[in-house]
Design an enzyme around this catalytic site. Structure first.
Site, PDB file in Angstrom:
ATOM      1  N   SER A 269       0.840  -1.205   0.000  1.00  0.00           N
ATOM      2  CA  SER A 269       0.000   0.000   0.000  1.00  0.00           C
ATOM      3  C   SER A 269       0.864   1.241   0.000  1.00  0.00           C
ATOM      4  O   SER A 269       2.071   1.184   0.215  1.00  0.00           O
ATOM      5  CB  SER A 269      -0.882   0.009   1.243  1.00  0.00           C
ATOM      6  OG  SER A 269      -0.069   0.269   2.374  1.00  0.00           O
ATOM      7  N   LYS A 270       0.202   2.367  -0.229  1.00  0.00           N
ATOM      8  CA  LYS A 270       0.922   3.638  -0.235  1.00  0.00           C
ATOM      9  C   LYS A 270       1.582   3.871   1.128  1.00  0.00           C
ATOM     10  O   LYS A 270       2.685   4.386   1.222  1.00  0.00           O
ATOM     11  CB  LYS A 270      -0.067   4.754  -0.545  1.00  0.00           C
ATOM     12  CG  LYS A 270       0.573   6.120  -0.517  1.00  0.00           C
ATOM     13  CD  LYS A 270      -0.340   7.172  -1.048  1.00  0.00           C
ATOM     14  CE  LYS A 270      -0.501   8.340  -0.107  1.00  0.00           C
ATOM     15  NZ  LYS A 270       0.683   8.768   0.602  1.00  0.00           N
ATOM     16  N   ARG A 271       0.876   3.443   2.175  1.00  0.00           N
ATOM     17  CA  ARG A 271       1.426   3.642   3.521  1.00  0.00           C
ATOM     18  C   ARG A 271       2.754   2.888   3.715  1.00  0.00           C
ATOM     19  O   ARG A 271       3.666   3.395   4.347  1.00  0.00           O
ATOM     20  CB  ARG A 271       0.409   3.198   4.582  1.00  0.00           C
ATOM     21  CG  ARG A 271       0.200   4.296   5.604  1.00  0.00           C
ATOM     22  CD  ARG A 271      -0.942   4.017   6.551  1.00  0.00           C
ATOM     23  NE  ARG A 271      -2.171   3.626   5.874  1.00  0.00           N
ATOM     24  CZ  ARG A 271      -2.864   2.522   6.177  1.00  0.00           C
ATOM     25  NH1 ARG A 271      -2.441   1.713   7.114  1.00  0.00           N
ATOM     26  NH2 ARG A 271      -3.980   2.247   5.544  1.00  0.00           N
TER      27      ARG A 271
ATOM     28  N   GLY B 186       4.945   2.325   1.442  1.00  0.00           N
ATOM     29  CA  GLY B 186       5.943   3.129   0.746  1.00  0.00           C
ATOM     30  C   GLY B 186       6.376   4.302   1.619  1.00  0.00           C
ATOM     31  O   GLY B 186       7.570   4.544   1.803  1.00  0.00           O
ATOM     32  N   ASP B 187       5.393   5.002   2.157  1.00  0.00           N
ATOM     33  CA  ASP B 187       5.710   6.176   2.998  1.00  0.00           C
ATOM     34  C   ASP B 187       6.576   5.755   4.177  1.00  0.00           C
ATOM     35  O   ASP B 187       7.550   6.410   4.524  1.00  0.00           O
ATOM     36  CB  ASP B 187       4.421   6.813   3.530  1.00  0.00           C
ATOM     37  CG  ASP B 187       3.624   7.459   2.402  1.00  0.00           C
ATOM     38  OD1 ASP B 187       4.212   7.680   1.329  1.00  0.00           O
ATOM     39  OD2 ASP B 187       2.420   7.726   2.598  1.00  0.00           O
TER      40      ASP B 187
END
Ligand code: GLU
Length: 511
Positions: A265-267, A269-270
């Site tokens: 998920s994008k999270r 990556g962050d």
């Protein structure tokens, strides 16, 4: 005769394209191109509530950056236009009606409250069924429970309705997936899905099937999240009498987090410091910026290579493949069923390989564009020479400035730790001697090998220590420790600049 291979990438413009979406597009593209087929981009925007400003443009830009060329699409046009579903709105109603007339679909008038009541009732009854289906629909307001007159009256008075699919009872639906082999579904576990909504728009299911048929799609390659919809899609083909035109299906597995536990998920990556989107994205609602591979310093060729190897490999040791090799080697039947782990470190490695393969000329172009302001007026020839010296040290294009800034500007500061360790009382004297040596070399002879010979000879003759001379010398030229061969640096920045830098350092560092 075999049908022409035609595939489509059919994203909904609900936000930026995730890496997983890029992979779906890429696999479609590779499959089409290796078979001399067409790659279509169809925008599936029938769910107006989820529409996000700028998402469609983003999808186009992302595919263009990756070098995925669209044969037919909203911008490109084509024989099957329009390619945006909201522009095809008028077309779908007819098919909803065909399905109603053949008894494969029916009207339903239930309001949101009715549906909520049903949900609560089933929950209270601890019913094993929680779906709008064959069993529960008899308690609802639809073609099965209302009289013909009542039905007509409601429709004529303009009451809002949806069209639902009449899911057959107890049927085993078997489909052959190109990746998963035979998959079997039980219709009794499926609900009467809405096909057509009260706002006059089809749902994804109806629009998707109608368009795949009308656009003569031969193969549907899409994400695993659509596998549960497959039995409905198969039944829709059958109900519309299109069974013979049904495309072949391939459902790609999910992309997983680097540790393999769960969907990427994008999270993630962050949290772990890598992008999950090809290009940077600014959320139109709150201005929040998400990183992109492009802006993070990846070359599109490397990015595409990385993405292609998520869930597929050529079965050989070969890892570096440009798009043409990918087209040649890709095999949809060898795509794995299990999830594909994403490894951000390996991704960087790929990028490094691609950077080191590029010509100095090409690299100079890339870096000039990225560091236009910093590089200023330096000549291309000079930048190319710098590239040849630093390219082995670069993983992401942004590293160029960290590795090469001293070729464009003299150091204004010196690494304090190195100064402490390397700049001794006698260093200034040694550096002055180096200036004298340099001054003896003519402008035209000021090349790496001559400088090296002269300085080494001096060191040996005077029985000096190499480190004691070369480390501070590097410091005067670059302001720090590492970097390319020191004599190459001197040759590149030139005699005058070299002398100037050593002089400045002596002035600033001697105490
Ligand atoms: N519109 C769907 C999506 O957003 C397409 C699924 C399909 O390819 O059938 O992914």
């Amino acid at each position: 005769m075999n049908k022409k291979i035609r595939v489509r990438f059919a994203p909904s413009p609900t936000g930026p394209l995730h890496m997983g979406g890029v992979r779906t597009a890429l696999f479609n593209y590779l499959f089409a191109k290796q078979n001399g087929g067409d790659f279509l981009l169809r925008i599936e925007d029938t769910d107006q509530n989820r529409y996000v400003e700028g998402a469609e443009e983003y999808i186009n830009q992302a595919l263009a950056w990756c070098g995925i060329k669209i044969d037919e699409g909203v911008k490109e046009g084509g024989n099957f236009a329009p390619y945006r579903q909201s522009d095809r709105k008028e077309l779908y109603k007819k098919y909803a009606e065909i399905l109603i007339n053949s008894g494969n679909a029916y009207y339903a008038f239930d309001t949101a409250e009715d549906l909520e009541k049903m949900r609560k009732r089933l929950e209270e009854e601890k019913s094993s069924v929680r779906l709008y289906n064959r069993q529960t629909r008899m308690q609802m307001k639809n073609s099965f429970t209302l009289s013909a007159e009542e039905l007509e009256k409601r429709i004529n008075s303009g009451e809002k309705y949806v069209v639902r699919f009449n899911m057959p009872e107890d049927e085993k639906i078997e489909v052959k997936d190109m990746i998963r082999g035979k998959v079997v579904f039980d219709s009794s576990l499926l609900d009467d899905k809405v096909l057509y909504k009260s706002d006059g728009m089809p749902t994804y299911h109806l629009a998707n099937i109608v368009d795949d048929k009308l656009m003569e799609i031969s193969h549907v390659i899409r994400g695993e999240e659509w596998l549960p919809s497959l039995p409905l899609h198969v039944l829709l083909y059958r109900s519309l009498g299109w069974e013979n035109d049904m495309p072949k299906f391939a459902h790609l597995s999910l992309l997983l987090k680097p540790n393999g536990k769960g969907k990427l998920s994008k999270r993630d990556g962050d949290k772990m410091g890598f992008p999950v989107f090809p290009l940077q994205w600014t959320d139109p609602k709150n201005g929040e910026i998400s990183r992109g591979y492009k802006e993070d310093g990846y070359l599109p060729e490397a990015f595409v290579n990385i993405i292609a190897l998520l869930g597929w490999n050529p079965g050989t040791e070969q890892e570096i493949m440009d798009i043409n090799e990918l087209i040649k080697n890709f095999d949809i039947y060898k795509v794995v069923k299990s999830g594909a782990k994403f490894d951000p470190e390996k991704a960087k490695w790929f990028n490094k390989q691609y950077i080191s393969k590029l010509s100095d000329k090409k690299l100079a172009e890339i870096f000039t564009e990225k560091f236009e302001v910093q590089i200023g007026k330096a000549k291309q020839e000079y930048i190319q020479k710098v590239c040849s010296l630093v390219k082995e040290r670069i993983s992401l294009t942004g590293d160029f400035w960290t590795q090469a800034s001293f070729f464009f500007e003299a150091p204004t500061e010196y690494d304090k730790k190195i100064v402490k360790k390397r700049w001794k009382e006698d260093t200034s004297e040694f550096m002055s001697q180096i200036i004298m040596l340099i001054n003896k070399i003519g402008e035209a002879d000021f090349v790496s090998i001559n400088i090296e010979n002269s300085i080494k000879e001096h060191i040996e003759k005077n029985e000096l220590n190499f480190g004691k001379i070369l480390n501070p010398l590097r410091l005067t030229l670059t302001g720090g420790g590492g970097g390319p061969h020191i004599f190459d640096i001197m040759e590149t920045i030139g005699k005058l600049e070299t002398v100037k830098r050593i002089e400045t350092a002596i002035e600033k560092l001697q105490n």
